[in-house]
Design an enzyme around this catalytic site. Structure first.
Site: not given
Ligand code: NDP
Length: 481
Positions: A183, A257, A291, A388
């Site tokens: 996904k 991660e 990240c 972050e």
């Molecule tokens: P999320 O952790 O919400 O999103 C990452 C992925 O998980 C997306 O595909 C999201 O779907 C999906 N997801 C969301 N909720 C669930 C759940 N309960 N169970 C399974 N999958 C889920 O990150 P955000 O996009 O909301 O970003 C928020 C913050 O996270 C950022 O501001 C940043 O600080 C951090 N972040 C860190 C990353 C890293 O690489 N370490 C990458 C991205 C964000 P959907 O997009 O449809 O919500």
């Protein structure tokens, strides 16, 4: 005299975006049974690019069932040599279509074309090539004479490196003999859907790779599905913790991660000009949506003023704007939600007494933008030093001794990466040993390679992706990390 740049836009005519996309299940695209669609936009212009299916429970069930069938009937029975042929084919198709994929990534994500073209896409292809090479050599990877695959892998990826995170997840899963349901993030589904087309083009057996689009709820249904054997997640620490709770007590193997708050540490004997480039690359690359970004700069006090002055001078030369322009350094923030988060955290920085600085740069009227920003007068207690931000925002702290640098660098719940800038090899080795971080760069930053394992300590997650170590996450063996 400052240079004037003529616009150098990359043409978007190479991409053919359909008005809507279904779900890629069992080797073909189908309408979602829930009937829902959502829009994906270009964050630089707010233009709607396409409508994408939102997978509901029945769709998630269908995708997992397709992956299970493909695993039982085809993929787990195929020799490593034959699996490798498909993965090599995918890698070559990615190279052939790399310009198209780079433009598509830039349109959907907002990152500069210079980065999607020169960093993301070459690494995507490299990950498939590297893992294709492993598919028929798994018995030599150090996991015993005949390591077995796990089964169906559920993979949920974020929006900051959409196609690269797909490659990090799909390539090792396939090489190790697993099938996949992936996904992509809600705001960046288009390159994953283009990848589905590449799987078809490569003649990959139906169901080996399934791509289902949707929001967080779709991700939750996928990782909680009882017929999944492996969960791989990259994203926020908060969602990572929820997933860990959801899979606790099940047979599912898990890798997470998560976020980071890396220290980029500059000693007074470092080559300052080179370090400035590393600082810029560390935090302003990909708008800081990284990240492992070097979001906390630790400067040794004796060179702090000089380094800060150079850094500010360098930042005035960065060009923010049209991500498709080949001159652009800083592209758009991926979504209005992420922009609000950056604005909120930077406002807290000022409210808590830190000093904000940004170069003057014109901000486009439409889209989501944030200028490169530096905070000084930062203390370790400030939110901007602890949380972050995931944006182009650097928090600067100082230190006097290596011991103080170590204490400050490790003073975080995260532990993903760190950078050390010094000319002394012995200091690099000493510092690297003290860092509670999965990746430590010396006199460089944000370098990635498929042969090198990537992953965190503490709240940055566990498990490794890439390298021999990363294979263990997709094999029925003890995780080496
Ligand atoms: P999320 O952790 O919400 O999103 C990452 C992925 O998980 C997306 O595909 C999201 O779907 C999906 N997801 C969301 N909720 C669930 C759940 N309960 N169970 C399974 N999958 C889920 O990150 P955000 O996009 O909301 O970003 C928020 C913050 O996270 C950022 O501001 C940043 O600080 C951090 N972040 C860190 C990353 C890293 O690489 N370490 C990458 C991205 C964000 P959907 O997009 O449809 O919500």
């Amino acid at each position: 005299m400052p240079f004037d740049y003529a616009p150098a836009p990359e043409s978007r005519s190479i991409v053919d975006i359909e008005s809507n996309y279904g779900l890629f299940i069992g080797g073909s695209f189908s309408e979602p049974t829930s009937g829902g669609f959502f829009k994906t936009i270009n964050p630089a212009t707010e233009e709607v690019l396409s409508e994408v299916a939102e997978a509901g429970q029945a769709d998630v069930d269908a995708a997992v069932a397709a992956a299970r069938r493909a695993y039982d009937k085809t993929w787990s029975k195929m020799s490593g040599k034959d699996r490798a042929k498909y993965i090599f084919r995918i890698a070559r198709l990615i190279q052939e279509r790399s310009r198209e994929l780079a433009v598509l990534e830039t349109l959907d994500n907002g990152k500069p074309i210079r980065e999607s073209r020169d960093v993301d896409l070459p690494l995507v292809a490299a990950h498939f090539f590297y893992h294709a090479g492993w598919a028929d050599k798994l018995e030599f990877a150090g996991y015993g004479p005949d390591p077995k695959s796990l089964g169906v892998a559920a993979q949920v990826i974020p929006w900051n490196f959409p196609l690269l995170m797909l490659a990090w997840k799909v390539a090792p899963a396939l090489a190790c003999g697993n099938t996949v349901v992936l996904k992509p993030a809600e705001t960046t589904p288009l390159t994953a859907l283009a990848f589905a087309d590449i799987c078809k083009q490569a003649g990959l057996p139906p169901g080996v790779v399934n791509i289902i689009t949707g929001a967080g709820e779709t991700g939750r249904m996928l990782v909680e599905h009882p017929d999944v054997d492996k969960v791989a997640f990259t994203g926020s620490t908060e969602v990572g913790k929820a997933i860990q709770r959801a899979v606790a007590g099940t047979k599912k193997k898990l890798t997470l991660e998560l976020g980071g708050k890396a220290a980029n540490i500059v000693f007074d004997d470092a080559p300052i000009d080179q370090a400035i480039e590393g600082i810029v690359n560390g935090i302003y690359f990909n708008q800081g949506h990284v990240c492992c970004a070097g979001s906390r700069l630790l400067l040794q006090e004796s060179v702090a003023d000089e380094a800060l002055a150079s850094l500010k001078r360098r930042l005035t030369t960065l060009r923010l704007g049209d991500p498709l322009d080949k001159n652009t350094d800083i592209g758009a923030i991926n979504s209005s939600m992420q922009l609000s988060k950056i604005e909120e955290l930077t406002a807290s920085g000022e409210a808590e007494g830190a000093e904000r600085w940004s170069p003057t740069c014109p901000i486009p009227d439409k889209g989501f933008w944030f200028p490169p920003t530096v905070f000084t007068n930062v203390t370790q207690a400030h939110r901007i030093a602890r949380e972050e931000i995931f944006g182009p925002v650097l928090s600067v702290l100082t230190f006097r001794t290596p011991e103080e640098a170590v204490a400050k660098a490790n003073n975080t719940p995260f532990g993903l990466s760190a950078g050390i800038w010094t000319e002394k090899g012995s200091r690099i080795l000493w510092m690297a040993n003290q860092m509670r971080a999965g990746i430590v760069w010396a006199n460089t930053f944000n370098r990635f390679d498929p042969t090198s394992p990537f992953g965190g300590f503490k709240e940055s997650g566990f498990g490794r992706e890439g390298g021999v170590q990363g294979l263990g996450a997709y094999l029925n063996v003890e995780d080496p990390s």
